[in-house]
Design a protein around this motif. Structure first.
Motif, PDB file in Angstrom:
ATOM      1  N   GLN A 124       1.024  -0.869  -0.249  1.00  0.00           N
ATOM      2  CA  GLN A 124       0.190  -0.312  -0.099  1.00  0.00           C
ATOM      3  C   GLN A 124       0.728   1.705   0.027  1.00  0.00           C
ATOM      4  N   LYS A 125       2.014   0.971   0.754  1.00  0.00           N
ATOM      5  CA  LYS A 125       2.583   2.438   0.915  1.00  0.00           C
ATOM      6  C   LYS A 125       3.768   2.879  -0.987  1.00  0.00           C
ATOM      7  N   SER A 126       3.325   1.373  -1.276  1.00  0.00           N
ATOM      8  CA  SER A 126       4.087   1.217  -2.538  1.00  0.00           C
ATOM      9  C   SER A 126       2.815   1.752  -3.474  1.00  0.00           C
ATOM     10  N   LEU A 127       2.402   1.656  -3.446  1.00  0.00           N
ATOM     11  CA  LEU A 127       0.564   2.354  -4.262  1.00  0.00           C
ATOM     12  C   LEU A 127       0.638   3.691  -4.098  1.00  0.00           C
ATOM     13  N   ILE A 128       1.168   4.192  -2.757  1.00  0.00           N
ATOM     14  CA  ILE A 128       0.035   5.532  -2.607  1.00  0.00           C
ATOM     15  C   ILE A 128       1.295   6.428  -2.941  1.00  0.00           C
ATOM     16  N   ALA A 129       2.718   6.258  -2.654  1.00  0.00           N
ATOM     17  CA  ALA A 129       4.033   6.731  -3.013  1.00  0.00           C
ATOM     18  C   ALA A 129       3.922   7.651  -4.944  1.00  0.00           C
ATOM     19  N   LEU A 130       3.323   6.106  -5.029  1.00  0.00           N
ATOM     20  CA  LEU A 130       3.259   6.304  -6.952  1.00  0.00           C
ATOM     21  C   LEU A 130       1.979   6.751  -7.508  1.00  0.00           C
ATOM     22  N   ILE A 131       0.828   6.877  -6.739  1.00  0.00           N
ATOM     23  CA  ILE A 131      -0.192   7.784  -6.863  1.00  0.00           C
ATOM     24  C   ILE A 131       0.360   9.233  -6.521  1.00  0.00           C
ATOM     25  N   ASP A 132       0.613   9.743  -5.023  1.00  0.00           N
ATOM     26  CA  ASP A 132       1.196  10.559  -4.997  1.00  0.00           C
ATOM     27  C   ASP A 132       2.325  11.541  -5.928  1.00  0.00           C
ATOM     28  N   VAL A 133       2.936  10.194  -6.216  1.00  0.00           N
ATOM     29  CA  VAL A 133       3.846  11.677  -7.381  1.00  0.00           C
ATOM     30  C   VAL A 133       3.561  11.665  -8.661  1.00  0.00           C
ATOM     31  N   THR A 134       2.406  11.057  -8.951  1.00  0.00           N
ATOM     32  CA  THR A 134       1.536  11.594 -10.171  1.00  0.00           C
ATOM     33  C   THR A 134       0.743  12.486  -9.752  1.00  0.00           C
ATOM     34  N   GLY A 135       0.098  12.346  -8.767  1.00  0.00           N
ATOM     35  CA  GLY A 135      -0.756  13.907  -8.217  1.00  0.00           C
ATOM     36  C   GLY A 135       0.305  14.555  -8.632  1.00  0.00           C
ATOM     37  N   ARG A 136       1.161  14.872  -7.448  1.00  0.00           N
ATOM     38  CA  ARG A 136       2.401  16.039  -7.812  1.00  0.00           C
ATOM     39  C   ARG A 136       2.305  16.470  -9.521  1.00  0.00           C
ATOM     40  N   ILE A 137       2.635  15.630 -10.601  1.00  0.00           N
ATOM     41  CA  ILE A 137       2.822  15.330 -11.486  1.00  0.00           C
ATOM     42  C   ILE A 137       1.858  16.682 -12.170  1.00  0.00           C
ATOM     43  N   LEU A 138       1.038  15.808 -12.118  1.00  0.00           N
ATOM     44  CA  LEU A 138       0.127  16.677 -12.812  1.00  0.00           C
ATOM     45  C   LEU A 138      -0.478  18.028 -12.438  1.00  0.00           C
ATOM     46  N   GLU A 139      -1.115  18.421 -11.018  1.00  0.00           N
ATOM     47  CA  GLU A 139      -0.815  19.505 -10.393  1.00  0.00           C
ATOM     48  C   GLU A 139       0.204  20.177 -10.827  1.00  0.00           C
ATOM     49  N   THR A 140       1.668  19.997 -11.421  1.00  0.00           N
ATOM     50  CA  THR A 140       2.632  20.478 -11.890  1.00  0.00           C
ATOM     51  C   THR A 140       2.154  21.011 -13.583  1.00  0.00           C
ATOM     52  N   CYS A 141       1.666  20.009 -14.336  1.00  0.00           N
ATOM     53  CA  CYS A 141       1.341  20.051 -15.510  1.00  0.00           C
ATOM     54  C   CYS A 141      -0.433  21.056 -15.240  1.00  0.00           C
ATOM     55  N   ALA A 142      -0.970  21.219 -14.680  1.00  0.00           N
ATOM     56  CA  ALA A 142      -1.679  22.201 -14.379  1.00  0.00           C
ATOM     57  C   ALA A 142      -1.943  23.446 -14.639  1.00  0.00           C
ATOM     58  N   GLY A 143      -0.258  23.539 -13.704  1.00  0.00           N
ATOM     59  CA  GLY A 143       0.276  25.117 -13.518  1.00  0.00           C
ATOM     60  C   GLY A 143       0.723  25.983 -14.416  1.00  0.00           C
ATOM     61  N   LEU A 144       1.784  24.556 -14.945  1.00  0.00           N
ATOM     62  CA  LEU A 144       2.248  24.777 -16.270  1.00  0.00           C
ATOM     63  C   LEU A 144       1.142  25.541 -17.849  1.00  0.00           C
ATOM     64  N   LEU A 145      -0.209  25.132 -17.882  1.00  0.00           N
ATOM     65  CA  LEU A 145      -1.138  26.036 -18.475  1.00  0.00           C
ATOM     66  C   LEU A 145      -2.103  26.500 -18.296  1.00  0.00           C
ATOM     67  N   GLY A 146      -1.626  27.431 -16.609  1.00  0.00           N
ATOM     68  CA  GLY A 146      -2.542  27.722 -16.406  1.00  0.00           C
ATOM     69  C   GLY A 146      -3.470  28.454 -15.589  1.00  0.00           C
ATOM     70  N   PHE A 147      -4.008  27.041 -14.594  1.00  0.00           N
ATOM     71  CA  PHE A 147      -4.993  26.708 -13.684  1.00  0.00           C
ATOM     72  C   PHE A 147      -4.376  26.067 -12.992  1.00  0.00           C
ATOM     73  N   SER A 148      -5.162  25.452 -11.889  1.00  0.00           N
ATOM     74  CA  SER A 148      -5.283  24.845 -10.630  1.00  0.00           C
ATOM     75  C   SER A 148      -5.832  23.807 -10.182  1.00  0.00           C
ATOM     76  N   VAL A 149      -5.580  23.390  -9.652  1.00  0.00           N
ATOM     77  CA  VAL A 149      -6.336  22.034  -9.329  1.00  0.00           C
ATOM     78  C   VAL A 149      -7.133  22.465  -7.790  1.00  0.00           C
ATOM     79  N   PRO A 150      -8.492  22.089  -7.537  1.00  0.00           N
ATOM     80  CA  PRO A 150      -9.091  22.326  -6.602  1.00  0.00           C
ATOM     81  C   PRO A 150      -9.117  21.547  -5.913  1.00  0.00           C
ATOM     82  N   GLU A 151      -9.263  21.325  -4.156  1.00  0.00           N
ATOM     83  CA  GLU A 151      -9.334  20.484  -3.200  1.00  0.00           C
ATOM     84  C   GLU A 151     -10.603  19.426  -3.834  1.00  0.00           C
ATOM     85  N   ARG A 152     -11.372  19.482  -3.716  1.00  0.00           N
ATOM     86  CA  ARG A 152     -12.378  18.330  -3.745  1.00  0.00           C
ATOM     87  C   ARG A 152     -13.200  19.233  -4.969  1.00  0.00           C
ATOM     88  N   MET A 153     -14.297  18.151  -6.234  1.00  0.00           N
ATOM     89  CA  MET A 153     -15.199  18.489  -7.467  1.00  0.00           C
ATOM     90  C   MET A 153     -15.257  17.385  -7.384  1.00  0.00           C
TER      91      MET A 153
END
Ligand code: ARG
Length: 592
Positions: A563-592
């Motif tokens: 489980q720790k390994s899976l969380i590590a993977l989605i955590d980095v995935t999430g941070r990368i997606l958020e970075t991509c959103a930032g590069l495109l000029g928008f942000s990620v809400p907490e919930r939707m």
């Protein structure tokens, strides 16, 4: 960090060498047939002639040396000489662990270069229309990408604030309110603090003046005269101009803020007015400028031109400067203040030829040195569903504000519907806030996912969809990750220091492979000034993430270490997606 592809290529080169073949250019690429293998190398084929062996023999020799590789779990030579490769999970995991801990996910920063991005380009006293969307959105993203890879990135709005539109407004006002002190030629100072109009009035004055000038020759020449007098420094006109600027800029700031678009420099055509006389003299002294039909011009045609390129007009026959003039003077100004390595302009592609003229003129006259790269990104039109230029429901000129509120409304409707379906209790305020964030992503992603030069259809329904290649889909994925991680933490899990490990499942491996592509995607977006590369990457990553999510138990898994390994993977995935959103000029809400 070196890219994964580069590391794999180095590995395969070593094997070629060990097997007795020189293949310094051997490259590993992501497989074109993911059903057969993960990566591939085609370097055996071109060696056949030189070594007088079949490509398959070469590939087999290379592969046999990879028997106990720490990198490849499988290496196979297949007809006619391809090398099919699969990676060891442990190798990928180590690479990702290192990425997760490095700055910018291991992207190697460029040596610092100064890049000026000239975007936005609104004209003072005219409301922003749909055409201004692309310049703002693409320019902002290009600028953020430049900054991310390590450049000093400076955004300049370059307002249209010095041309005929100013003279038109001044002339129209002089007819409507001749009693205003600005029109008294005797008066040279002590003008009122307060503007004699509101933004609403200004936005009405300009189009009506513009219409009159088209129908009435005398009116037009009065407006041209006012433009020239303004440029020559008539005090009342300068004071009036300042009012127009103040009112207009305040309104522009509001509009660009709403788009999360921010400029380092609020310069305009007027900023360089004082440089123009010196520049004109310089162009004359250098022998570049000459008179032609009463105007001062610089020839820019070249022998090899297929289409005839008209000369660059520096001064009109009445001595007034124009669009060209201020752009050249701005180049001079930028060189002296920033010595930029690259200047990127974003306008409608109908200005392609114009920028070709300006660039040639700047080079020829050495206003811009050879080491400064000049780039014009000409973008296509925003069309409506009928294929013609986009129109808002309100009709009339398609104001940007209206387009934004149309998509806001639709986004709010979809978010409410989805909350109701999921029986979530969300306050109307939060719903409104979230939908604003998501709507901005819908607009920007809808625009940026297209190659800039292409026209595209602004399809509100498609852009606001939670499924498919859309901004909301990317955000939905990033929010899904946030929510899993939140629950993991609520159950006492700690997310820092987690590492990917263990035997990965196929969908997990796919996601890992996708994660490793981050820096390559950003670098190609940077090199080509192409935000759509980031969109394509974010979409692929989101798809890999969602497939992984559907095929693996994450919170429900019993094995805590896995489980720790899976969380590590989605955590980095999430941070990368958020970075991509930032590069495109928008942000990620907490919930939707
Ligand atoms: N104001 C111009 C227009 O509306 C765009 C300005 C683009 N930038 C430049 N440096 N010419 O067409």
């Amino acid at each position: 960090m070196k890219s994964l592809i580069e590391l794999l290529s180095e590995e395969i080169r070593k094997s070629f060498e060990a097997a007795g073949f020189e293949a310094p250019d051997a490259k590993v690429t992501v497989s074109a047939r993911p059903d057969l293998c993960e990566y591939q190398c085609n370097a055996a084929m071109p060696l056949a002639g030189r070594y007088k062996k079949t490509p398959l023999d070469i590939a087999e020799a290379v592969v046999s040396g990879l028997g106990d590789s720490p990198v490849f779990s499988r290496a196979e030579a297949v007809r006619p000489g391809f090398i099919n490769l699969d990676l060891k999970g442990s190798y990928l995991q180590e690479y990702i662990n290192e990425m997760a801990e490095s700055d910018s996910f291991g992207l190697e920063k460029q040596e610092e270069k100064t890049v000026i991005v000239d975007y936005g380009g609104p004209n003072v006293a005219k409301p922003l229309h749909v055409g201004h969307l692309r310049s703002a959105v693409i320019g902002e993203s290009v600028k953020r990408i430049c900054a991310y890879v390590g450049c000093r990135a400076i955004g300049d709005i370059h307002m249209g604030d010095w041309g005929l539109q100013m003279g038109l407004i001044i002339h129209e006002l002089s007819l409507r309110k001749p009693e205003l002190p600005y029109f008294d030629p005797e008066k040279t100072g002590g003008y009122p603090e307060e503007a004699p109009f509101t933004i609403g009035e200004l936005e009405e004055i300009y189009p009506s003046a513009s219409a009159k000038s088209k129908a009435d020759e005398a009116y037009r020449s009065e407006a041209m005269k006012a433009t020239l007098e303004l440029q020559e420094g008539r005090a009342g006109y300068r004071a009036l101009w300042q009012h127009i600027m103040n009112v207009s800029v305040a309104d522009m700031k509001k509009n660009y803020d709403a788009l999360d678009v921010h400029f380092e420099l609020w310069n305009g055509e007027s900023t360089v007015q004082d440089l123009i006389p010196g520049m004109v003299q310089y162009l004359k002294d250098g022998g570049w400028a000459h008179m032609s039909e009463g105007a001062l011009v610089v020839d820019v045609a070249e022998e090899t031109d297929k289409k005839q390129l008209p000369p660059c007009i520096i001064l009109k026959s009445d001595g007034a400067s124009l669009y060209n003039t201020t752009d050249l003077a701005t180049l001079m100004d930028r060189e002296s203040k920033y010595s930029p390595d690259r200047i990127i302009y974003l306008t409608d592609k109908r200005q392609n030829m114009y920028f070709e003229q300006v660039f040639r003129c700047a080079r020829k006259t050495r206003i811009t040195p050879d080491r400064t790269e000049l780039v014009h990104i000409g973008f296509g039109t925003v069309n409506g569903n009928d294929g013609g230029p986009y129109k808002t429901r309100e009709g009339g000129g398609p104001r940007l504000e209206n387009l934004i509120s149309e998509i806001n409304e639709e986004m709010l409707r979809k978010i409410r519907e989805s909350n109701e379906r999921k029986e979530l209790s969300v306050t109307p305020e939060e719903e409104a806030k979230t939908s604003e964030i998501v709507a901005l992503a819908a607009i920007k992603y809808g625009d940026l996912s297209n190659q800039a030069s292409k026209d595209y259809i602004f399809d509100t329904d498609k852009f606001t969809s939670f499924e498919g290649d859309t901004g909301p889909y990317i955000l939905y994925t990033a929010v899904r990750i946030k929510s899993i991680i939140r629950k993991y933490q609520e159950d006492g899990g700690v997310t820092s220091g987690l590492r990917c490990a263990g035997e990965p499942t196929p969908s997990e491996k796919k996601l890992m492979m996708c994660v490793t592509g981050f820096s390559a995607a950003v670098m190609s977006a940077f090199n080509e000034c192409a935000p759509h590369r980031i969109c394509a990457y974010a979409y692929e990553l989101s798809n890999a993430m969602n497939a992984f999510y559907h095929e693996n138990r994450i919170l429900g898994i019993d094995d805590r270490e896995r489980q720790k390994s899976l969380i590590a993977l989605i955590d980095v995935t999430g941070r990368i997606l958020e970075t991509c959103a930032g590069l495109l000029g928008f942000s990620v809400p907490e919930r939707m």
